[in-house]
Scaffold this motif. Structure first.
Motif, PDB file in Angstrom:
ATOM      1  N   ASP A 130       6.101   2.559   0.600  1.00 21.03           N
ATOM      2  CA  ASP A 130       5.395   1.540  -0.173  1.00 21.03           C
ATOM      3  C   ASP A 130       3.906   1.614   0.146  1.00 21.03           C
ATOM      4  OD1 ASP A 130       4.997   0.157   2.268  1.00 21.03           O
ATOM      5  OD2 ASP A 130       6.835  -1.003   1.985  1.00 21.03           O
ATOM      6  N   LEU A 131       3.141   0.765  -0.510  1.00 17.92           N
ATOM      7  CA  LEU A 131       1.687   0.856  -0.398  1.00 17.92           C
ATOM      8  C   LEU A 131       1.185   0.395   0.968  1.00 17.92           C
ATOM      9  CD1 LEU A 131      -0.752   1.749  -1.970  1.00 17.92           C
ATOM     10  CD2 LEU A 131      -0.814  -0.467  -3.132  1.00 17.92           C
ATOM     11  N   THR A 132       1.899  -0.505   1.611  1.00 22.14           N
ATOM     12  CA  THR A 132       1.479  -0.945   2.940  1.00 22.14           C
ATOM     13  C   THR A 132       1.577   0.185   3.955  1.00 22.14           C
ATOM     14  OG1 THR A 132       2.083  -3.243   2.508  1.00 22.14           O
ATOM     15  CG2 THR A 132       1.958  -2.572   4.809  1.00 22.14           C
ATOM     16  N   THR A 133       2.715   0.872   3.990  1.00 18.60           N
ATOM     17  CA  THR A 133       2.858   2.014   4.899  1.00 18.60           C
ATOM     18  C   THR A 133       1.828   3.097   4.578  1.00 18.60           C
ATOM     19  OG1 THR A 133       5.208   1.589   5.251  1.00 18.60           O
ATOM     20  CG2 THR A 133       4.432   3.827   5.678  1.00 18.60           C
ATOM     21  N   TYR A 134       1.573   3.294   3.283  1.00 21.27           N
ATOM     22  CA  TYR A 134       0.570   4.283   2.881  1.00 21.27           C
ATOM     23  C   TYR A 134      -0.801   3.929   3.448  1.00 21.27           C
ATOM     24  CZ  TYR A 134      -2.834   6.555  -0.194  1.00 21.27           C
ATOM     25  OH  TYR A 134      -3.913   7.262  -0.676  1.00 21.27           O
ATOM     26  N   LEU A 135      -1.206   2.668   3.342  1.00 26.02           N
ATOM     27  CA  LEU A 135      -2.522   2.268   3.848  1.00 26.02           C
ATOM     28  C   LEU A 135      -2.588   2.365   5.366  1.00 26.02           C
ATOM     29  CD1 LEU A 135      -3.193  -0.820   1.534  1.00 26.02           C
ATOM     30  CD2 LEU A 135      -4.494   1.327   1.562  1.00 26.02           C
ATOM     31  N   ILE A 136      -1.522   2.020   6.050  1.00 29.00           N
ATOM     32  CA  ILE A 136      -1.503   2.109   7.511  1.00 29.00           C
ATOM     33  C   ILE A 136      -1.741   3.547   7.972  1.00 29.00           C
ATOM     34  CG2 ILE A 136       0.014   1.945   9.536  1.00 29.00           C
ATOM     35  CD1 ILE A 136       1.280  -0.529   8.169  1.00 29.00           C
ATOM     36  N   ASN A 137      -1.181   4.485   7.224  1.00 24.78           N
ATOM     37  CA  ASN A 137      -1.268   5.899   7.618  1.00 24.78           C
ATOM     38  C   ASN A 137      -2.430   6.641   6.976  1.00 24.78           C
ATOM     39  OD1 ASN A 137       1.065   5.764   9.240  1.00 24.78           O
ATOM     40  ND2 ASN A 137       2.383   6.008   7.442  1.00 24.78           N
ATOM     41  N   ALA A 138      -3.115   6.004   6.013  1.00 22.97           N
ATOM     42  CA  ALA A 138      -4.193   6.693   5.297  1.00 22.97           C
ATOM     43  C   ALA A 138      -5.358   7.010   6.228  1.00 22.97           C
ATOM     44  CB  ALA A 138      -4.680   5.832   4.135  1.00 22.97           C
ATOM     45  N   GLU A 139      -6.057   8.092   5.895  1.00 26.38           N
ATOM     46  CA  GLU A 139      -7.220   8.495   6.682  1.00 26.38           C
ATOM     47  C   GLU A 139      -8.458   8.561   5.802  1.00 26.38           C
ATOM     48  OE1 GLU A 139      -6.625  12.076   8.865  1.00 26.38           O
ATOM     49  OE2 GLU A 139      -5.042  11.222  10.138  1.00 26.38           O
ATOM     50  N   LEU A 140      -9.582   8.212   6.412  1.00 25.12           N
ATOM     51  CA  LEU A 140     -10.875   8.273   5.743  1.00 25.12           C
ATOM     52  C   LEU A 140     -11.872   8.826   6.746  1.00 25.12           C
ATOM     53  CD1 LEU A 140     -12.114   7.460   2.998  1.00 25.12           C
ATOM     54  CD2 LEU A 140     -12.738   5.271   4.013  1.00 25.12           C
ATOM     55  N   TYR A 141     -12.563   9.880   6.342  1.00 24.79           N
ATOM     56  CA  TYR A 141     -13.538  10.542   7.227  1.00 24.79           C
ATOM     57  C   TYR A 141     -12.882  11.044   8.521  1.00 24.79           C
ATOM     58  CZ  TYR A 141     -16.384   7.640   4.116  1.00 24.79           C
ATOM     59  OH  TYR A 141     -16.908   7.005   3.012  1.00 24.79           O
ATOM     60  N   GLY A 142     -11.633  11.517   8.383  1.00 26.90           N
ATOM     61  CA  GLY A 142     -10.967  12.134   9.510  1.00 26.90           C
ATOM     62  C   GLY A 142     -10.310  11.190  10.490  1.00 26.90           C
ATOM     63  N   ARG A 143     -10.256   9.900  10.171  1.00 29.62           N
ATOM     64  CA  ARG A 143      -9.573   8.973  11.067  1.00 29.62           C
ATOM     65  C   ARG A 143      -8.877   7.890  10.240  1.00 29.62           C
ATOM     66  NH1 ARG A 143     -15.092   7.979  11.514  1.00 29.62           N
ATOM     67  NH2 ARG A 143     -15.777   5.871  10.910  1.00 29.62           N
ATOM     68  N   LYS A 144      -7.893   7.249  10.858  1.00 25.67           N
ATOM     69  CA  LYS A 144      -7.154   6.223  10.149  1.00 25.67           C
ATOM     70  C   LYS A 144      -8.061   5.024   9.838  1.00 25.67           C
ATOM     71  CE  LYS A 144      -2.473   7.347  11.547  1.00 25.67           C
ATOM     72  NZ  LYS A 144      -1.189   6.844  12.094  1.00 25.67           N
TER      73      LYS A 144
END
Length: 423
Positions: free
Chosen positions: A234-248
């Protein structure tokens, strides 16, 4: 899985660590002159803002108020569009015009990225969300949405009068967003409270607003912890694991985006569905035509979005400047009225009329510029399915009592009570 260290700190403490920004006094009360003293929280604005906007567009197209610590209200399409596209002079660090301003230090991220973000951060934060809101991703949710609309309609069968806002329209986006984020569907009543606190509580003292928003972040923290212990698709798990600029993502970025999706994803669509049903209930010719010509619904739906656009956004002026005759000061609010832009006669023929077979309809109900609604495909699907199911199940309906219809105040406008006589 143990709770991730990033999320062990309470989000309420994160919010309290931030300075409150500039504080102002109570902002509501009778308006002396809409050109110099506007307030979008007054009863007459909530009930029918369009004559007020039309009058301002003629005599004072960029209205001014000293409330909220100072702000402006453009009513012409060209002015609204110019500000929406101008990220050099106008900041999005707060999109809710209220009685205090968040500090400049929040830019460019803001409290609810990406809608509160300025360039260049905005582009990358928005890009993270795009896969969840593509046409194909939204299409996969249509069957469940339609089934839920029928389930709601089943509960209304046999009643003479129903409240289409309370018992139908509001529940549809609540269920869809809960499913997307992986939240318990039975938490819907709490979502309504969160929406009202965020969008209709702007006249509260800043400390009380922070406390009420803390309730939302407490809830989000509990959901994040649950997803850390039990990850799912789901989208919550996706956001928890998403990375931006090489870090979560930072914890407040995750929570802020979840809060944005929960609040904006519910109230805007709830309002659009309710306003469309309100129009059809009071306009039998349009209702009968759509029942007889269901293929016309997508076109009519765009006209409902134009004529009853629910969303008004806010911006903050970055620096003192002279802008199209207005002497704007740094941190003045700009109330960016997409509803007013959608009814500008310079942009739309028969702008004040609802023309359900309007062929050319480049409305701005979903905004303009970099902050155009990322969930527009989802909102259109929910609106279309909600109206299709309603017209199929209740082809004959009318306002039970026009005076009993009430509308929300503030920057998202839609029916909050909508008594309809069905059958």
């Amino acid at each position: 899985m143990a709770v991730d260290d990033r999320f062990t700190r309470d989000f309420r403490e994160m919010q309290e660590d931030r300075p409150l920004g500039t504080r102002n006094e109570i902002v509501t009360g009778p308006v002396s002159d809409w050109a110099t003293d506007f307030s979008h929280f007054e009863p007459e604005w909530a009930a029918d803002p369009y004559p007020i906007q039309d009058d301002l567009r003629q005599r004072c197209p960029i209205a001014r108020t000293e409330r909220f610590g100072g702000g402006w209200l453009p009513t012409r399409y060209e002015d609204v569009a110019a500000i929406a596209y101008d990220t050099e002079r106008f900041s999005s660090r707060s999109i809710i015009m209220s009685n205090f301003r968040p500090p400049r230090e929040l830019a460019p991220v803001g409290g609810t990225p990406p809608i509160s973000s300025d360039p260049p951060f905005h582009h990358d934060a928005r890009k993270l969300l795009l896969p969840a809101f593509t046409k194909s991703a939204v299409a996969r949710r249509e069957e469940a949405t339609r089934a839920f609309c029928h389930e709601l309609a089943d509960g209304l069968e046999g009643q003479d009068v129903v409240d289409a806002a309370r018992d139908y329209a509001q529940h549809i986006p609540m269920r869809v967003i809960a499913d997307m984020l992986g939240f318990p569907p039975e938490d819907g009543p709490r979502f309504r409270e969160f929406v009202e606190n965020a969008l209709e509580g702007v006249n509260l003292p800043p400390e009380e607003r922070i406390a009420r928003m803390g309730m939302l972040f407490d809830y989000l923290l509990a959901q994040i912890r649950d997803h850390l212990d039990d990850p799912r698709d789901d989208l919550t798990t996706y956001l928890i694991n998403a990375e931006l600029y090489g870090r979560k993502l930072e914890p407040d970025h995750v929570a802020g985006t979840m809060g944005l999706l929960l609040i904006a994803g519910i109230d805007t669509t709830w309002s659009a569905i309710g306003a469309s049903l309100w129009h059809l209930a009071k306009t039998p010719a349009d209702r009968e035509r759509l029942v007889g010509e269901p293929a016309l619904l997508p076109t009519a739906m765009e006209e409902f979005l134009r004529a009853y656009a629910p969303v008004t956004m806010a911006r903050l002026v970055k620096e003192d400047m002279h802008w199209r005759g207005a002497e704007m000061k740094a941190d003045d609010w700009i109330l960016l009225s997409f509803p007013a832009a959608n009814r500008d006669p310079a942009q739309f023929d028969r702008a004040g009329e609802v023309v359900i077979d309007r062929e050319v309809n480049r409305h701005v109900a979903f905004g303009l510029g970099i902050h155009r609604c990322v969930g527009s495909h989802l909102a259109r699907m929910e609106l279309r399915v909600a109206l299709e199911v309603w017209l199929e199940r209740f082809p004959v309906f009318a306002l039970a009592d026009p005076a009993a219809v009430t509308w929300s105040a503030g920057q998202v406008r839609g029916p909050r009570t909508l008594p309809l006589r069905i059958g």
